[in-house]
Design a protein around this motif. Structure first.
Motif, PDB file in Angstrom:
ATOM      1  N   PHE A   1       0.870  -1.142  -0.146  1.00 54.47           N
ATOM      2  CA  PHE A   1       0.169   0.148  -0.094  1.00 54.47           C
ATOM      3  C   PHE A   1       0.768   1.180   0.093  1.00 54.47           C
ATOM      4  O   PHE A   1       1.858   1.256   0.621  1.00 54.47           O
ATOM      5  N   GLU A   2       0.353   2.365  -0.480  1.00 52.57           N
ATOM      6  CA  GLU A   2       0.840   3.556  -0.619  1.00 52.57           C
ATOM      7  C   GLU A   2      -0.069   4.544  -0.251  1.00 52.57           C
ATOM      8  O   GLU A   2      -1.235   4.755  -0.825  1.00 52.57           O
ATOM      9  N   VAL A   3       0.124   5.185   0.916  1.00 48.96           N
ATOM     10  CA  VAL A   3      -0.994   6.098   1.662  1.00 48.96           C
ATOM     11  C   VAL A   3      -0.374   7.499   2.063  1.00 48.96           C
ATOM     12  O   VAL A   3       0.629   7.817   2.341  1.00 48.96           O
ATOM     13  N   LYS A   4      -1.569   8.258   2.284  1.00 47.01           N
ATOM     14  CA  LYS A   4      -1.364   9.711   2.959  1.00 47.01           C
ATOM     15  C   LYS A   4      -1.839   9.256   4.198  1.00 47.01           C
ATOM     16  O   LYS A   4      -2.890   9.683   4.602  1.00 47.01           O
ATOM     17  N   PRO A   5      -1.021   9.198   5.302  1.00 53.80           N
ATOM     18  CA  PRO A   5      -1.461   8.944   6.661  1.00 53.80           C
ATOM     19  C   PRO A   5      -1.649  10.190   7.225  1.00 53.80           C
ATOM     20  O   PRO A   5      -1.143  11.314   7.110  1.00 53.80           O
ATOM     21  N   PHE A   6      -2.843  10.451   8.079  1.00 53.58           N
ATOM     22  CA  PHE A   6      -3.291  11.755   8.553  1.00 53.58           C
ATOM     23  C   PHE A   6      -3.559  11.494  10.032  1.00 53.58           C
ATOM     24  O   PHE A   6      -3.789  12.666  10.900  1.00 53.58           O
ATOM     25  N   LYS A   7      -3.589  10.475  10.558  1.00 54.44           N
ATOM     26  CA  LYS A   7      -3.828  10.287  12.015  1.00 54.44           C
ATOM     27  C   LYS A   7      -3.687   8.731  12.728  1.00 54.44           C
ATOM     28  O   LYS A   7      -3.756   7.897  11.862  1.00 54.44           O
ATOM     29  N   LEU A   8      -2.942   8.747  13.830  1.00 55.06           N
ATOM     30  CA  LEU A   8      -2.985   7.492  14.597  1.00 55.06           C
ATOM     31  C   LEU A   8      -4.016   7.564  15.644  1.00 55.06           C
ATOM     32  O   LEU A   8      -4.232   8.400  16.372  1.00 55.06           O
ATOM     33  N   ALA A   9      -4.942   6.674  15.666  1.00 60.17           N
ATOM     34  CA  ALA A   9      -6.157   6.648  16.275  1.00 60.17           C
ATOM     35  C   ALA A   9      -6.221   5.634  17.096  1.00 60.17           C
ATOM     36  O   ALA A   9      -5.856   4.413  16.666  1.00 60.17           O
ATOM     37  N   HIS A  10      -6.790   5.782  18.421  1.00 60.66           N
ATOM     38  CA  HIS A  10      -6.843   4.546  19.498  1.00 60.66           C
ATOM     39  C   HIS A  10      -8.558   4.512  19.420  1.00 60.66           C
ATOM     40  O   HIS A  10      -8.991   5.094  20.082  1.00 60.66           O
ATOM     41  N   PHE A  11      -9.054   3.306  19.043  1.00 61.14           N
ATOM     42  CA  PHE A  11     -10.537   3.089  19.152  1.00 61.14           C
ATOM     43  C   PHE A  11     -10.618   1.634  20.005  1.00 61.14           C
ATOM     44  O   PHE A  11      -9.929   0.666  19.329  1.00 61.14           O
ATOM     45  N   ASP A  12     -11.212   1.654  20.886  1.00 63.32           N
ATOM     46  CA  ASP A  12     -11.741   0.622  21.491  1.00 63.32           C
ATOM     47  C   ASP A  12     -10.424  -0.402  22.035  1.00 63.32           C
ATOM     48  O   ASP A  12     -10.576  -1.798  22.107  1.00 63.32           O
ATOM     49  N   GLY A  13      -9.468   0.082  22.528  1.00 62.91           N
ATOM     50  CA  GLY A  13      -8.156  -0.467  22.825  1.00 62.91           C
ATOM     51  C   GLY A  13      -7.137  -0.870  21.599  1.00 62.91           C
ATOM     52  O   GLY A  13      -6.266  -1.188  22.272  1.00 62.91           O
TER      53      GLY A  13
ATOM     54  N   ASN B   1      -7.694   6.322  -5.500  1.00 66.96           N
ATOM     55  CA  ASN B   1      -8.606   7.713  -5.611  1.00 66.96           C
ATOM     56  C   ASN B   1      -8.522   8.072  -4.274  1.00 66.96           C
ATOM     57  O   ASN B   1      -9.534   8.910  -3.969  1.00 66.96           O
ATOM     58  N   ASP B   2      -7.758   8.159  -3.316  1.00 70.99           N
ATOM     59  CA  ASP B   2      -7.484   8.701  -2.134  1.00 70.99           C
ATOM     60  C   ASP B   2      -8.750   8.350  -1.331  1.00 70.99           C
ATOM     61  O   ASP B   2      -9.467   9.172  -0.440  1.00 70.99           O
ATOM     62  N   THR B   3      -9.192   7.056  -1.420  1.00 73.64           N
ATOM     63  CA  THR B   3     -10.328   6.636  -0.576  1.00 73.64           C
ATOM     64  C   THR B   3      -9.974   6.197   1.059  1.00 73.64           C
ATOM     65  O   THR B   3      -8.763   6.025   1.192  1.00 73.64           O
ATOM     66  N   LEU B   4     -10.608   6.546   1.711  1.00 72.22           N
ATOM     67  CA  LEU B   4     -10.333   6.656   3.104  1.00 72.22           C
ATOM     68  C   LEU B   4     -10.230   4.888   3.703  1.00 72.22           C
ATOM     69  O   LEU B   4     -11.038   4.252   3.278  1.00 72.22           O
ATOM     70  N   LYS B   5      -8.934   4.760   4.257  1.00 71.12           N
ATOM     71  CA  LYS B   5      -8.777   3.536   4.624  1.00 71.12           C
ATOM     72  C   LYS B   5      -8.198   3.668   6.355  1.00 71.12           C
ATOM     73  O   LYS B   5      -7.869   4.657   6.672  1.00 71.12           O
ATOM     74  N   LYS B   6      -8.448   2.363   6.930  1.00 74.66           N
ATOM     75  CA  LYS B   6      -8.084   2.264   8.320  1.00 74.66           C
ATOM     76  C   LYS B   6      -7.367   1.008   8.527  1.00 74.66           C
ATOM     77  O   LYS B   6      -7.880  -0.124   8.170  1.00 74.66           O
TER      78      LYS B   6
END
Length: 199
Positions: free
Chosen positions: A54-66, A78-83
């Motif tokens: 993968f090649e991505v544009k990272p914009f946040k390190l997020a802590h969800f549910d541990g 096409n710059d689709t949001l990925k997590k």
């Protein structure tokens, strides 16, 4: 201050706060610091995930549910949001390419409540919370609360996907009711009915 330094400092503090969170080993923390720096510098990130590149544009390190996730836009899609689940990201590398993040994405990110969020248009959810559990919401300083005359509280929250709010609803059944939207109330009703039928 880099998050790596903050996490290290927390180990030396006299106060312990018990939270349900996965542990990060020394290698994880190094990778964490690497990703954080790319996010701060707005530089693209390359990595392997489940043996796929993968090649991505990272914009946040997020802590969800541990658990820790990297929120990003997929440069090859096409710059689709990925997590991506942080600990499953391998062979991280700096692609030496800068990027800009739109104000729209920044604003929508502020309304994210869980890893289920998307960049779709948000919709309003109204929940009526019984007075028996209302105190837990008040203690946490949840925004969008208004107290009713009988001691219950009304919670209004904007979400982009129903799964952002469903875990909360199921956690507090039978002390929580969906007021709006009607389609979500019916969806919850049908899922509970189906569950009970299959017990």
């Amino acid at each position: 201050k880099p998050l790596l330094a903050k996490l290290t400092q927390q180990l030396e503090q006299p106060i312990h706060i018990a939270t349900q969170s996965e542990s990060l080993d020394s290698d994880d923390l190094v990778h964490f610091d690497f990703v954080e720096n790319l996010i701060t510098q707005r530089r693209e990130l390359g990595f392997l995930y489940n043996d796929k590149e993968f090649e991505v544009k990272p914009f946040k390190l997020a802590h969800f549910d541990g658990f820790w996730y990297v929120l990003c836009l997929d440069s090859r899609d096409n710059d689709t949001l990925k997590k991506f689940y942080f600990k499953d990201m391998k062979e991280l590398r700096d692609l030496q390419r800068g990027f800009c993040l739109s104000e729209e994405v920044e604003q929508k990110l502020k309304k994210a409540h869980s890893v289920w969020f998307e960049l779709d248009d948000a919709f309003l959810v109204q929940l009526l919370i019984d007075k028996k559990v209302a105190k837990y919401f008040k203690r946490r300083g949840v925004k969008g609360l208004s107290e009713e005359s009988d001691g219950s509280v009304m919670l209004e929250v904007e979400i982009s996907k129903s799964m952002e709010i469903k875990p909360l609803i199921y956690k507090f059944i039978p002390y929580i009711k969906v007021i709006e939207p009607g389609w979500l109330r019916k969806e919850i009703h049908d899922e509970i009915a189906d569950y009970l039928e299959n017990l």
